[in-house]
Design a protein around this motif. Structure first.
Motif, PDB file in Angstrom:
ATOM      1  N   PHE A 262      48.978  31.410  33.646  1.00 17.56           N
ATOM      2  CA  PHE A 262      47.588  31.606  33.214  1.00 17.56           C
ATOM      3  C   PHE A 262      46.855  32.441  34.253  1.00 17.56           C
ATOM      4  O   PHE A 262      47.315  32.626  35.377  1.00 17.56           O
ATOM      5  N   LEU A 263      45.708  32.929  33.816  1.00 10.21           N
ATOM      6  CA  LEU A 263      44.783  33.622  34.703  1.00 10.21           C
ATOM      7  C   LEU A 263      43.515  32.771  34.754  1.00 10.21           C
ATOM      8  O   LEU A 263      43.094  32.209  33.733  1.00 10.21           O
ATOM      9  N   HIS A 264      42.921  32.657  35.928  1.00 11.81           N
ATOM     10  CA  HIS A 264      41.808  31.737  36.143  1.00 11.81           C
ATOM     11  C   HIS A 264      40.690  32.511  36.820  1.00 11.81           C
ATOM     12  O   HIS A 264      40.926  33.250  37.763  1.00 11.81           O
ATOM     13  N   ILE A 265      39.460  32.331  36.337  1.00 12.53           N
ATOM     14  CA  ILE A 265      38.321  33.017  36.956  1.00 12.53           C
ATOM     15  C   ILE A 265      37.877  32.202  38.171  1.00 12.53           C
ATOM     16  O   ILE A 265      37.805  30.982  38.108  1.00 12.53           O
ATOM     17  N   GLY A 266      37.545  32.876  39.249  1.00  7.42           N
ATOM     18  CA  GLY A 266      36.957  32.188  40.401  1.00  7.42           C
ATOM     19  C   GLY A 266      35.458  32.430  40.399  1.00  7.42           C
ATOM     20  O   GLY A 266      35.016  33.560  40.656  1.00  7.42           O
ATOM     21  N   ILE A 267      34.682  31.399  40.081  1.00  5.59           N
ATOM     22  CA  ILE A 267      33.220  31.553  40.067  1.00  5.59           C
ATOM     23  C   ILE A 267      32.566  30.173  40.094  1.00  5.59           C
ATOM     24  O   ILE A 267      33.137  29.197  39.614  1.00  5.59           O
ATOM     25  N   PHE A 268      31.363  30.104  40.679  1.00 12.26           N
ATOM     26  CA  PHE A 268      30.653  28.815  40.726  1.00 12.26           C
ATOM     27  C   PHE A 268      29.800  28.588  39.486  1.00 12.26           C
ATOM     28  O   PHE A 268      29.572  27.456  39.086  1.00 12.26           O
ATOM     29  N   ASP A 269      29.301  29.681  38.912  1.00  6.92           N
ATOM     30  CA  ASP A 269      28.459  29.516  37.728  1.00  6.92           C
ATOM     31  C   ASP A 269      28.749  30.664  36.763  1.00  6.92           C
ATOM     32  O   ASP A 269      28.359  31.800  37.013  1.00  6.92           O
ATOM     33  N   ASP A 270      29.414  30.345  35.669  1.00  8.33           N
ATOM     34  CA  ASP A 270      29.816  31.397  34.732  1.00  8.33           C
ATOM     35  C   ASP A 270      28.645  31.911  33.889  1.00  8.33           C
ATOM     36  O   ASP A 270      28.840  32.783  33.042  1.00  8.33           O
ATOM     37  N   ALA A 271      27.439  31.397  34.151  1.00  9.07           N
ATOM     38  CA  ALA A 271      26.280  31.998  33.484  1.00  9.07           C
ATOM     39  C   ALA A 271      25.839  33.273  34.211  1.00  9.07           C
ATOM     40  O   ALA A 271      25.061  34.061  33.682  1.00  9.07           O
ATOM     41  N   MET A 272      26.348  33.486  35.441  1.00 11.50           N
ATOM     42  CA  MET A 272      26.000  34.702  36.192  1.00 11.50           C
ATOM     43  C   MET A 272      26.456  35.939  35.428  1.00 11.50           C
ATOM     44  O   MET A 272      27.547  35.954  34.874  1.00 11.50           O
ATOM     45  N   GLU A 273      25.611  36.958  35.447  1.00 10.33           N
ATOM     46  CA  GLU A 273      25.990  38.208  34.782  1.00 10.33           C
ATOM     47  C   GLU A 273      26.119  39.308  35.829  1.00 10.33           C
ATOM     48  O   GLU A 273      25.347  39.351  36.784  1.00 10.33           O
TER      49      GLU A 273
END
Ligand code: FNR
Ligand code: 8K6
Length: 350
Positions: A262-273
């Protein structure tokens, strides 16, 4: 309605997850002084075995990868033995666990590897990061040494060895930490990569190190047991650049041709644009990568379930709520209220 979270998910021919809720990788800085996992860590992970997959806290691949106190390693036999206690406990409780493999690059600090032969943090280019190690203000970050070809070859070999050690330690697979401004991510962004050789300047060159690590590890343990976490949106230990988009377009196109778990996003808040990604990091990755994608970042079970229903990603990783609720999966399944996370909870391993 969160029913879709509790369906099994077939990752590939070797791995089927019991549900779609992953425990996100969470650094806890609780390994012993030799960076060996403790019994308390085994108990902590086993309590969370109801997750479809646990991704371990980031685990350093060698001494000069270290940027925070007491982060566990996977390069000594004592560390491998310590992890075996953890993986046995998780398996015994019915769970699965991947090791997240980590080199912090320029976010490393020589304070942590004084006993080794290394004296400097390594990075693609000699460009320092501002600030100091969290909660250790006397340790300000230093200007790293730009890695040589030989050092790059050795790093790829050490990542592959750590992956092999992870399998020896009983892990079901590994997630390469290519996110959050650490070593691999430092190659992928213009702000931290000023190289003029075949590891810099163009999307293909800047992706070369990440792909060498992916391919080295896949050759060693199988692509079915190899996953990758990436941060196309620079947001942590990293400054963004509008031209970064082309690097990730290239990298993700290459990854599309590899059968990673799988591929996984590294982010604290996926609402960030991100303007250069045309919106959220997850939407961007979904638009250029068609295989199994793990979303994360300030999701509740409800908002994560809805995102899966709307085909934003396939699996949901949960971080801070899993610190606050060892029985997160059972609580959500039963519709019970969750304990709210607070940063004070990081002080102990519950
Ligand atoms: C993290 N995160 C993180 N990410 C990673 O790739 N490796 C790591 O070791 C860590 N460590 C870590 C420690 C702590 C205390 C926090 C809060 C976060 C990021 C984490 O995996 C996740 O992406 C975020 O926490 C966002 O998800 P939640 O917490 O909003 O569900
Ligand atoms: C002391 C160990 C720390 C380990 C590494 C990981 C990070 C932890 C962070 C905590 C929480 C919040 C930070 C949010 C950053 C987002 C920036 C927009």
């Amino acid at each position: 309605m969160t029913d879709n979270l509790f369906q099994p998910f077939v990752l590939n021919e070797t791995i089927t997850l019991q549900n779609r809720v992953l425990m996100a990788p969470l650094t806890r800085c609780m390994a012993d002084e030799e960076l060996v996992p403790t019994q308390a860590m085994a108990d902590y992970y086993a309590r969370r075995a109801e997750a479809g997959l646990i991704i371990s806290e980031a685990v350093i691949i060698r001494p000069d990868a270290q940027g925070y106190p007491n982060t566990p390693g996977l390069f000594t036999s004592a560390q491998i033995d310590g992890w075996r206690v953890v993986t046995d406990a998780v398996h015994h409780a019915g769970g699965k666990i991947f090791a997240q493999l980590w080199h912090t690059g320029r976010v490393a600090h020589p304070h942590f590897f004084k006993k080794s032969s290394s004296t400097q943090a390594l990075a693609p280019s000699a460009i320092g990061v501002e600030g100091s190690v969290p909660r250790m203000r006397e340790l300000t970050y230093q200007v790293p040494k730009a890695v040589t070809y030989d050092e790059i070859t050795q790093l790829v070999a050490d990542y592959s060895q750590a992956a092999s050690n992870a399998i020896d330690a009983g892990f079901d697979g590994v997630e390469i930490h290519g996110a959050n401004g650490y070593l691999i991510d430092q190659f992928l962004h213009y702000a931290s990569n000023h190289r003029t050789d075949e590891y810099g300047q163009t999307p293909e060159n800047m992706s070369r190190f990440a792909l060498a690590v992916v391919d080295g590890i896949s050759a060693r343990i199988g692509s079915d047991r190899t996953a990758l976490r990436v941060s196309p949106g620079a947001y942590f230990n990293m400054a963004g650049d509008n031209t970064d988009r082309a690097v990730f377009d290239y990298l993700l196109g290459e990854l599309e041709q590899r059968n990673l778990a799988f591929l996984h996003i590294g982010i604290f808040d996926d609402a960030m644009e991100f303007d250069y990604l045309g919106g959220r990091a997850s939407s961007y990755v979904r638009s250029v990568y068609s295989k199994t994608l793990v979303g994360v970042g300030s999701y509740s079970a409800e908002s994560g379930s809805a995102a899966i229903s709307n085909d934003k990603f396939d699996l949901l990783a949960i971080g801070r709520p899993f610190i606050a609720n060892p029985d997160y999966v059972a609580r959500v399944r039963a519709g019970e209220e969750l304990v709210a996370y607070s940063d004070e909870m990081l002080a102990s391993l519950v």
